[in-house]
Design an enzyme around this catalytic site. Sequence first.
Site, PDB file in Angstrom:
ATOM      1  N   ARG A 116       0.956  -1.629   0.487  1.00 60.52           N
ATOM      2  CA  ARG A 116      -0.129   0.493  -0.058  1.00 60.52           C
ATOM      3  C   ARG A 116       0.898   1.486  -0.110  1.00 60.52           C
ATOM      4  O   ARG A 116       0.453   1.997  -0.512  1.00 60.52           O
ATOM      5  CB  ARG A 116      -1.177  -0.257   1.417  1.00 60.52           C
ATOM      6  N   TYR A 152     -16.953  17.769 -13.968  1.00 62.98           N
ATOM      7  CA  TYR A 152     -17.256  16.476 -14.406  1.00 62.98           C
ATOM      8  C   TYR A 152     -18.928  15.323 -13.228  1.00 62.98           C
ATOM      9  O   TYR A 152     -18.124  15.958 -11.985  1.00 62.98           O
ATOM     10  CB  TYR A 152     -16.255  14.822 -14.163  1.00 62.98           C
ATOM     11  N   ASP A 197      -7.887  19.538 -13.368  1.00 61.17           N
ATOM     12  CA  ASP A 197      -8.194  18.376 -14.213  1.00 61.17           C
ATOM     13  C   ASP A 197      -8.506  18.705 -15.035  1.00 61.17           C
ATOM     14  O   ASP A 197      -8.987  18.730 -16.514  1.00 61.17           O
ATOM     15  CB  ASP A 197     -10.142  17.921 -13.551  1.00 61.17           C
ATOM     16  N   LYS A 206      -8.589   7.322 -18.898  1.00 63.16           N
ATOM     17  CA  LYS A 206      -9.316   7.732 -20.247  1.00 63.16           C
ATOM     18  C   LYS A 206      -7.947   8.414 -20.874  1.00 63.16           C
ATOM     19  O   LYS A 206      -8.042   6.341 -21.150  1.00 63.16           O
ATOM     20  CB  LYS A 206      -9.458   9.304 -19.735  1.00 63.16           C
TER      21      LYS A 206
HETATM   22  C1  LIG Z   1     -13.042  15.292 -16.360  1.00 62.32           C
HETATM   23  C2  LIG Z   1     -13.086  13.942 -15.063  1.00 62.32           C
HETATM   24  N1  LIG Z   1     -12.328  13.755 -14.311  1.00 62.32           N
HETATM   25  C3  LIG Z   1     -12.666  12.753 -13.281  1.00 62.32           C
HETATM   26  C4  LIG Z   1     -13.558  12.177 -13.654  1.00 62.32           C
HETATM   27  C5  LIG Z   1     -13.046  10.541 -12.425  1.00 62.32           C
HETATM   28  O1  LIG Z   1     -12.163   9.066 -12.812  1.00 62.32           O
HETATM   29  P1  LIG Z   1     -12.206   7.987 -12.737  1.00 62.32           P
HETATM   30  O2  LIG Z   1     -13.401   7.571 -13.617  1.00 62.32           O
HETATM   31  O3  LIG Z   1     -10.824   7.567 -13.164  1.00 62.32           O
HETATM   32  O4  LIG Z   1     -12.748   7.964 -11.181  1.00 62.32           O
HETATM   33  C6  LIG Z   1     -13.719  11.293 -14.728  1.00 62.32           C
HETATM   34  C7  LIG Z   1     -14.629  10.438 -14.418  1.00 62.32           C
HETATM   35  O5  LIG Z   1     -15.012  10.245 -16.704  1.00 62.32           O
HETATM   36  C8  LIG Z   1     -13.298  12.626 -15.861  1.00 62.32           C
HETATM   37  O6  LIG Z   1     -14.101  12.480 -17.463  1.00 62.32           O
END
Ligand SMILES: Cc1ncc(COP(=O)(O)O)c(C=O)c1O
Length: 414
Positions: free
Chosen positions: A81, A133, A205, A230
Amino acid sequence: MLPVYFKNKNACNGFLHNFATYFKTMSTEKNNTAGKKLATKFIHAGAEPDPSTGAIMTPIYQTSTYVQSAPGKNKGFEYARSQNPTRQALENALAIIENGKYGLAFSSGVAATDAVIKLLNPGDEVIAPVDMYGGTYRMFSKIFQKFGIKFIYVDTADTKNIESVVTSKTKLIWIETPTNPLMNITDIAVVAAISKRAGALLCVDNTFASPYLQNPLDLGADIVMHSSTKYLGGHSDVIQGALVMNDQGLREQLYFIQKSCGAVPGPMDCFLVIRGIKTLHVRMKQHCENGNIIANYLRNHPKVEKVYWCGFRDHPGYDTAKRQMRDFGGMMSFTLKDNSIEAAMKVLSSTHLFSLAESLGGVESLINHPASMTHASIPREERIKNGLSDSLIRLSVGIEDAEDLIEDLAMAIG
Ligand SMILES: Cc1ncc(COP(=O)(O)O)c(C=O)c1O
């Protein structure tokens, strides 16, 4: 049993000492990719031949613990971990590709976001975008608000809105650019200046852009966050998140949260993201090329009302996007002239190459209905007020042949 190379136990101990030194070096220094061009960086970031065998690909260290020679005497690894060599190689790669000093990998994108918010205390204020998101909004409003952290949502594309709500309690400014799903653009350098003046952290982000298109740390951000699920993974086969930063103190705090709260990715998943990063540049080039073709095709379609894509010259964020991004990517959304949910549903269920699914950034094209899928956790009135209509359709344009993608959309839109 000792590997064949180490019939002599002393030789083995010497090797293991070098091994630990090797990984320590890897975790704190950039390898020979520093200063190299993009493609070279993506392929070689964090990759050193494995010291035990010379394996060119980082091995998957599928272990939960490491044997110690005496209590507290270990080879740099205690418990998986806290440390894992495969994760360490990935974290090193993440730092290199985002032009940062330190990378941390998490078990999902939301786990990475969760770690950033855990830097805060009750009473602290966070400024965040109205358009982001849905899962980030859900975490802020449904999980952390009740612990006394105040979230203030503004349209960050107009940075004056941020300035107007900054107070002495502002400890974090969170931005997403381009935003999911409306592709709004926020000027990172301008927000970085605002956050510095306020003594707050800026976290970007960078999931939609990927490090191929945009490097927020170069523009003054303190932390870059990714859903590695992604574009970094790129093949729709892994859930993972990442944080990259320059400040050592910040790295120590976030590492402490990572190991204390335990949202770490497994070594197999780290291997998959290391592999994904190696082809990020070739995939992104094709995502951008196809994105351009599909966005223009949709814009000229008689049944399409509006296309949201930041590569159009008349997009309100075009100049900023051109300045801070290398290209415009393959993410876009659109509405139909028949602005009914039924018409949108018909398109959503009629494509064949575009698969109806959540997520984005994989090699295959996806189609999504934000209102009922990725952004369902945002109350309807809020969504509509911020421009996310019930009939909005989001596309993650993959790297198939653009002609085939157009044929698929033409058939579905009718
Ligand atoms: C712009 C964005 N940030 C964060 C996330 C969250 O990521 P995860 O699904 O890997 O937890 C997503 C998921 O779709 C996203 O599109």
